[in-house]
Scaffold this motif. Structure first.
Motif, PDB file in Angstrom:
ATOM      1  N   ILE A   1     -68.567 -19.189  10.541  1.00  0.00           N
ATOM      2  CA  ILE A   1     -69.604 -19.012   9.524  1.00  0.00           C
ATOM      3  C   ILE A   1     -70.750 -19.961   9.822  1.00  0.00           C
ATOM      4  CG2 ILE A   1     -70.147 -19.038   7.062  1.00  0.00           C
ATOM      5  CD1 ILE A   1     -67.189 -18.586   6.493  1.00  0.00           C
TER       6      ILE A   1
ATOM      7  N   SER B   1     -74.560 -20.681  12.198  1.00  0.00           N
ATOM      8  CA  SER B   1     -74.891 -20.715  13.633  1.00  0.00           C
ATOM      9  C   SER B   1     -75.713 -21.956  13.980  1.00  0.00           C
ATOM     10  CB  SER B   1     -75.630 -19.435  14.030  1.00  0.00           C
ATOM     11  OG  SER B   1     -76.837 -19.319  13.296  1.00  0.00           O
TER      12      SER B   1
ATOM     13  N   TYR C   1     -75.384 -26.361  14.736  1.00  0.00           N
ATOM     14  CA  TYR C   1     -74.780 -27.118  15.841  1.00  0.00           C
ATOM     15  C   TYR C   1     -73.257 -26.971  15.910  1.00  0.00           C
ATOM     16  CZ  TYR C   1     -79.385 -28.979  16.478  1.00  0.00           C
ATOM     17  OH  TYR C   1     -80.731 -29.067  16.720  1.00  0.00           O
TER      18      TYR C   1
ATOM     19  N   ARG D   1     -82.692 -21.819   8.342  1.00  0.00           N
ATOM     20  CA  ARG D   1     -82.005 -20.539   8.110  1.00  0.00           C
ATOM     21  C   ARG D   1     -82.322 -19.616   9.274  1.00  0.00           C
ATOM     22  NH1 ARG D   1     -78.703 -22.115   4.607  1.00  0.00           N
ATOM     23  NH2 ARG D   1     -79.390 -22.550   2.499  1.00  0.00           N
TER      24      ARG D   1
ATOM     25  N   GLY E   1     -79.675 -22.237  13.059  1.00  0.00           N
ATOM     26  CA  GLY E   1     -79.646 -23.184  11.940  1.00  0.00           C
ATOM     27  C   GLY E   1     -80.760 -24.217  12.026  1.00  0.00           C
TER      28      GLY E   1
ATOM     29  N   MET F   1     -85.251 -34.631  17.719  1.00  0.00           N
ATOM     30  CA  MET F   1     -84.858 -35.988  18.131  1.00  0.00           C
ATOM     31  C   MET F   1     -83.360 -36.027  18.392  1.00  0.00           C
ATOM     32  SD  MET F   1     -87.105 -38.304  15.494  1.00  0.00           S
ATOM     33  CE  MET F   1     -86.626 -39.880  16.194  1.00  0.00           C
TER      34      MET F   1
ATOM     35  N   ARG G   1     -74.048 -13.197   4.611  1.00  0.00           N
ATOM     36  CA  ARG G   1     -73.687 -14.438   3.938  1.00  0.00           C
ATOM     37  C   ARG G   1     -72.236 -14.393   3.472  1.00  0.00           C
ATOM     38  NH1 ARG G   1     -77.174 -17.412  -0.723  1.00  0.00           N
ATOM     39  NH2 ARG G   1     -75.912 -19.270  -0.782  1.00  0.00           N
ATOM     40  N   ALA G   2     -71.438 -15.340   3.962  1.00  0.00           N
ATOM     41  CA  ALA G   2     -70.057 -15.441   3.494  1.00  0.00           C
ATOM     42  C   ALA G   2     -70.054 -16.020   2.093  1.00  0.00           C
ATOM     43  CB  ALA G   2     -69.255 -16.330   4.435  1.00  0.00           C
TER      44      ALA G   2
ATOM     45  N   GLY H   1     -72.972 -25.783   7.643  1.00  0.00           N
ATOM     46  CA  GLY H   1     -73.701 -27.017   7.354  1.00  0.00           C
ATOM     47  C   GLY H   1     -73.043 -27.786   6.216  1.00  0.00           C
TER      48      GLY H   1
ATOM     49  N   GLY I   1     -73.471 -25.981   2.925  1.00  0.00           N
ATOM     50  CA  GLY I   1     -72.955 -24.610   2.975  1.00  0.00           C
ATOM     51  C   GLY I   1     -71.441 -24.565   3.083  1.00  0.00           C
TER      52      GLY I   1
ATOM     53  N   ASN J   1     -80.715 -39.881  13.614  1.00  0.00           N
ATOM     54  CA  ASN J   1     -80.800 -38.440  13.400  1.00  0.00           C
ATOM     55  C   ASN J   1     -79.480 -37.809  13.870  1.00  0.00           C
ATOM     56  OD1 ASN J   1     -83.213 -39.909  14.379  1.00  0.00           O
ATOM     57  ND2 ASN J   1     -84.242 -38.200  13.426  1.00  0.00           N
ATOM     58  N   PRO J   2     -78.928 -36.876  13.111  1.00  0.00           N
ATOM     59  CA  PRO J   2     -77.494 -36.586  13.279  1.00  0.00           C
ATOM     60  C   PRO J   2     -77.058 -35.484  14.246  1.00  0.00           C
ATOM     61  CG  PRO J   2     -78.286 -35.666  11.208  1.00  0.00           C
ATOM     62  CD  PRO J   2     -79.454 -36.366  11.841  1.00  0.00           C
TER      63      PRO J   2
HETATM   64  P1  FDA Z   1     -76.952 -26.318  10.204  1.00  0.00           P
HETATM   65  O1  FDA Z   1     -77.594 -26.580   8.892  1.00  0.00           O
HETATM   66  O2  FDA Z   1     -77.730 -26.564  11.433  1.00  0.00           O
HETATM   67  O3  FDA Z   1     -76.496 -24.792  10.278  1.00  0.00           O
HETATM   68  C1  FDA Z   1     -75.870 -24.124   9.212  1.00  0.00           C
HETATM   69  C2  FDA Z   1     -76.151 -22.638   9.344  1.00  0.00           C
HETATM   70  O4  FDA Z   1     -75.285 -21.909   8.477  1.00  0.00           O
HETATM   71  C3  FDA Z   1     -77.563 -22.237   8.931  1.00  0.00           C
HETATM   72  O5  FDA Z   1     -78.116 -21.404   9.928  1.00  0.00           O
HETATM   73  C4  FDA Z   1     -77.372 -21.484   7.609  1.00  0.00           C
HETATM   74  O6  FDA Z   1     -78.326 -20.454   7.399  1.00  0.00           O
HETATM   75  C5  FDA Z   1     -75.988 -20.904   7.793  1.00  0.00           C
HETATM   76  N1  FDA Z   1     -75.254 -20.656   6.541  1.00  0.00           N
HETATM   77  C6  FDA Z   1     -75.146 -21.479   5.476  1.00  0.00           C
HETATM   78  N2  FDA Z   1     -74.334 -20.946   4.540  1.00  0.00           N
HETATM   79  C7  FDA Z   1     -73.915 -19.753   5.027  1.00  0.00           C
HETATM   80  C8  FDA Z   1     -73.060 -18.733   4.518  1.00  0.00           C
HETATM   81  N3  FDA Z   1     -72.451 -18.854   3.331  1.00  0.00           N
HETATM   82  N4  FDA Z   1     -72.869 -17.618   5.281  1.00  0.00           N
HETATM   83  C9  FDA Z   1     -73.487 -17.478   6.494  1.00  0.00           C
HETATM   84  N5  FDA Z   1     -74.301 -18.428   7.014  1.00  0.00           N
HETATM   85  C10 FDA Z   1     -74.506 -19.552   6.295  1.00  0.00           C
HETATM   86  N6  FDA Z   1     -81.644 -33.916  13.193  1.00  0.00           N
HETATM   87  C11 FDA Z   1     -81.749 -34.597  14.369  1.00  0.00           C
HETATM   88  O7  FDA Z   1     -80.736 -35.006  14.936  1.00  0.00           O
HETATM   89  N7  FDA Z   1     -82.991 -34.820  14.905  1.00  0.00           N
HETATM   90  C12 FDA Z   1     -84.147 -34.404  14.295  1.00  0.00           C
HETATM   91  O8  FDA Z   1     -85.241 -34.613  14.821  1.00  0.00           O
HETATM   92  C13 FDA Z   1     -84.040 -33.697  13.067  1.00  0.00           C
HETATM   93  N8  FDA Z   1     -85.144 -33.303  12.371  1.00  0.00           N
HETATM   94  C14 FDA Z   1     -85.024 -32.473  11.270  1.00  0.00           C
HETATM   95  C15 FDA Z   1     -86.147 -31.928  10.670  1.00  0.00           C
HETATM   96  C16 FDA Z   1     -86.018 -31.017   9.618  1.00  0.00           C
HETATM   97  C17 FDA Z   1     -87.233 -30.431   8.970  1.00  0.00           C
HETATM   98  C18 FDA Z   1     -84.714 -30.666   9.160  1.00  0.00           C
HETATM   99  C19 FDA Z   1     -84.524 -29.687   8.029  1.00  0.00           C
HETATM  100  C20 FDA Z   1     -83.595 -31.219   9.740  1.00  0.00           C
HETATM  101  C21 FDA Z   1     -83.735 -32.126  10.796  1.00  0.00           C
HETATM  102  N9  FDA Z   1     -82.608 -32.678  11.419  1.00  0.00           N
HETATM  103  C22 FDA Z   1     -82.756 -33.429  12.561  1.00  0.00           C
HETATM  104  C23 FDA Z   1     -81.256 -32.430  10.908  1.00  0.00           C
HETATM  105  C24 FDA Z   1     -80.455 -31.411  11.735  1.00  0.00           C
HETATM  106  O9  FDA Z   1     -81.203 -30.238  11.925  1.00  0.00           O
HETATM  107  C25 FDA Z   1     -79.146 -31.120  10.997  1.00  0.00           C
HETATM  108  O10 FDA Z   1     -78.412 -32.323  10.906  1.00  0.00           O
HETATM  109  C26 FDA Z   1     -78.290 -30.077  11.699  1.00  0.00           C
HETATM  110  O11 FDA Z   1     -78.966 -28.855  11.837  1.00  0.00           O
HETATM  111  C27 FDA Z   1     -76.989 -29.847  10.956  1.00  0.00           C
HETATM  112  O12 FDA Z   1     -76.132 -29.063  11.762  1.00  0.00           O
HETATM  113  P2  FDA Z   1     -74.928 -28.265  11.128  1.00  0.00           P
HETATM  114  O13 FDA Z   1     -74.156 -27.655  12.244  1.00  0.00           O
HETATM  115  O14 FDA Z   1     -74.187 -29.159  10.197  1.00  0.00           O
HETATM  116  O15 FDA Z   1     -75.562 -27.106  10.209  1.00  0.00           O
END
Ligand code: FDA
Length: 502
Positions: free
Chosen positions: A11, A13, A15, A105, A109, A117, A244-245, A285, A288, A479-480
């Motif tokens: 669920i 897409s 990291y 979105r 993701g 970064m 969407r799940a 995420g 999510g 940054n994570p």
């Molecule tokens: P992530 O949020 O990437 O992916 C989750 C995906 O699941 C999304 O595509 C979402 O649409 C989908 N989803 C959610 N619920 C769902 C459901 N019920 N059914 C189907 N799909 C669903 N980090 C960093 O290291 N360096 C940087 O420079 C930055 N800069 C930055 C700027 C901005 C504007 C933002 C918003 C964020 C950053 N980040 C960042 C943070 C970084 O992007 C963030 O930590 C990661 O994307 C998180 O990765 P995840 O795999 O946890 O989920």
């Protein structure tokens, strides 16, 4: 029993999800990825896939009629946000009572909207946050693997020193140094070779055309170009978009059945279907994945989930602030959108801060130095299930951000004193100097070793995994996304070696 079946379902897409999809596909497991956003591969009427930050249209934000950019105002005027048509745009701002969480979105993701970064946390802090994870293995194997897979690179220092596009960084560096603070170069997944060609007029501009939070049309190695492309290349992975799940229930003989809503670009649910799987990976995420498990536990479909689900959430201590420079310290009308420098004061014993020197590309000289500070905030939020809205509510108060504001203030007061400068009051609304009500770095909610075992297996159920930022206990000091990716690689290695797959 569900009509559709895949041995493994992922669920989301982002990291964590992209790592899971690739490694499952490589292991020969037929895998279905469900993403609630769209696939960003088709140009709009203007020939571009994404809209620019300066002229946002419906592609910018997730079902909004007006953009909600993190910087609300300039000179107290609401000149930043624009009216748009409602559409499944690429950036979402999830508003809880006293905290907004920005998320990407679409297929990829957060990689579609972030600043690229790519920072590996300092090893002592990694071990403080995740003591049960073998740091030697992470720093020897999984961090290097993640950086290589993500296409991390660094800016050419000679070019950095000479280009107008990073004048804003050099000014902030000078001011930090005047205060006795150390700055460090920060790696990025944006292709700096491409950026140099942009500057030379040899390539279509993206980072040099203000593109970032609503997507980059060129130069950025987002996940759709790295992990997800490789996952699709295995021939075992498919991605369903606008799906969407919502619900998860166990199948009596093992495995899970998901309830999935497919929506159209108007946000209408056009189909509700059930998909069965043997292994289920949650990569939706921090907010999510946590919401999915919390809902399943509270509605009684997965009642045996840990009481730790929904706990240990943090915002990585994010605070944004801006300083007003003297008239002679120009930051430049031309600013690259990809940060390359950070002020590294993490070793500070009382107020550790790692502050990204952020661009503010408005296309004209504004004398503003902008920063996204990452602080060590011990406060944690928790989620509770709200039956009325069938969603998760974040219990987090503005006052919990005080430790972050205090730390950031201590650092930037020092910078201001050394340079005889002041804060900007006009950027975040309400004459605020510190934006303490939003985060880019949601972390936790299903913390490793608490809601899950030490590899992301949900406690209480087999074949159910958390693979994303929900595992990280609220703070990582930088940054994570490199950490999220590396941790997912580590966990997938173990899961694929030990657990029976579909
Ligand atoms: P992530 O949020 O990437 O992916 C989750 C995906 O699941 C999304 O595509 C979402 O649409 C989908 N989803 C959610 N619920 C769902 C459901 N019920 N059914 C189907 N799909 C669903 N980090 C960093 O290291 N360096 C940087 O420079 C930055 N800069 C930055 C700027 C901005 C504007 C933002 C918003 C964020 C950053 N980040 C960042 C943070 C970084 O992007 C963030 O930590 C990661 O994307 C998180 O990765 P995840 O795999 O946890 O989920």
């Amino acid at each position: 029993t569900a009509a559709d079946y895949a041995p493994a379902v992922v669920i989301g897409s982002g990291y964590g999800a992209a790592v899971a999809a690739l490694r499952l596909g490589e292991a020969g497991v037929r895998t279905l990825v469900l993403e609630m956003g769209r696939l960003w591969d088709t140009p709009g009427p203007d020939g571009k896939i994404f809209c620019s930050t300066g002229a946002p249209d419906q592609r910018s934000m997730w079902f909004r009629t007006r953009t909600e950019a993190p910087l609300a105002t300039f000179l107290w005027l609401d000149v930043v946000n624009k009216d748009i048509n409602s559409y499944p745009g690429v950036l979402d701002r999830v508003r809880y009572a006293e905290m907004s969480v920005f998320v990407g979105r679409g297929v990829g993701g957060g990689s579609l909207v972030n600043g690229g970064m790519a920072v590996t946390p300092p090893r002592p802090y990694f071990s403080e946050v995740l003591p049960q994870v073998d740091a030697a293995e992470m720093y020897g194997t999984y961090f290097p693997l993640a950086r290589r897979m993500l296409g991390v690179n660094t800016v050419d220092p000679a070019w950095f020193e000479s280009t107008e596009w990073y004048r804003f960084s050099r000014i902030s560096r000078k001011h930090a140094q005047n205060a006795g603070l150390k700055t460090v170069f920060v790696p990025n997944v944006y292709d700096f070779g491409y950026m140099q060609r942009e500057a030379a007029g040899q390539a279509t501009r993206s980072a040099l055309a203000g593109e970032v939070i609503y997507g980059n049309n060129h130069g950025k190695r987002s996940l759709d170009k790295t992990y997800l492309a490789a996952a699709l290349g295995t021939g075992n992975v498919t991605i369903e978009t606008m799906s969407r799940a919502r619900g998860i229930r166990p199948e009596p003989g093992g495995g899970y059945v998901l309830t999935v809503e497919r929506t159209d670009t108007a946000g209408r649910v056009v189909e509700t279907k059930e998909i069965g799987c043997k292994q289920l990976f949650l990569g939706a995420g921090s907010i999510g994945s946590t919401e999915l498990l919390l809902r399943a536990r509270e509605k009684g479909t997965l009642p045996g989930l840990s009481t730790e689900v929904g706990k240990g959430w943090g915002h990585n201590g994010n605070v944004m602030t801006g300083r007003a420079n003297h008239i002679w310290d120009t930051v430049g009308a031309n600013q690259a959108t990809m940060p390359t420098l950070g002020i590294d004061d993490w070793a500070n014993p009382t107020n550790p801060v790692f502050a990204e020197i952020a661009p503010l590309p408005m296309g004209f000289e504004h004398w503003i130095s902008l920063y996204l500070a990452i602080t060590k905030n011990p406060e944690r939020g928790s989620f509770s299930y709200d039956a009325a809205t069938d969603s998760a509510r974040l219990n987090w108060t503005r006052s919990q951000n005080q430790p972050s504001v205090k730390a950031a203030k201590s650092l930037f007061d020092r910078v201001n004193r050394a340079n005889v400068t002041i804060y900007r009051y006009d950027l975040f609304g309400g004459n605020k100097t510190f934006a303490d009500d939003f985060t880019y770095h949601p972390l936790g909610g299903c913390v490793l070793g608490r809601a899950t075992d030490n590899y992301g297996r949900a406690k209480g159920y087999s074949g159910l995994y958390v693979t994303d930022g929900a595992l990280v206990p609220g703070s990582i000091g930088v940054n994570p996304f490199v950490t999220i990716t590396a941790l997912a690689e580590r966990n997938m290695t173990r899961i694929l070696a030990e657990d029976p797959s579909g």
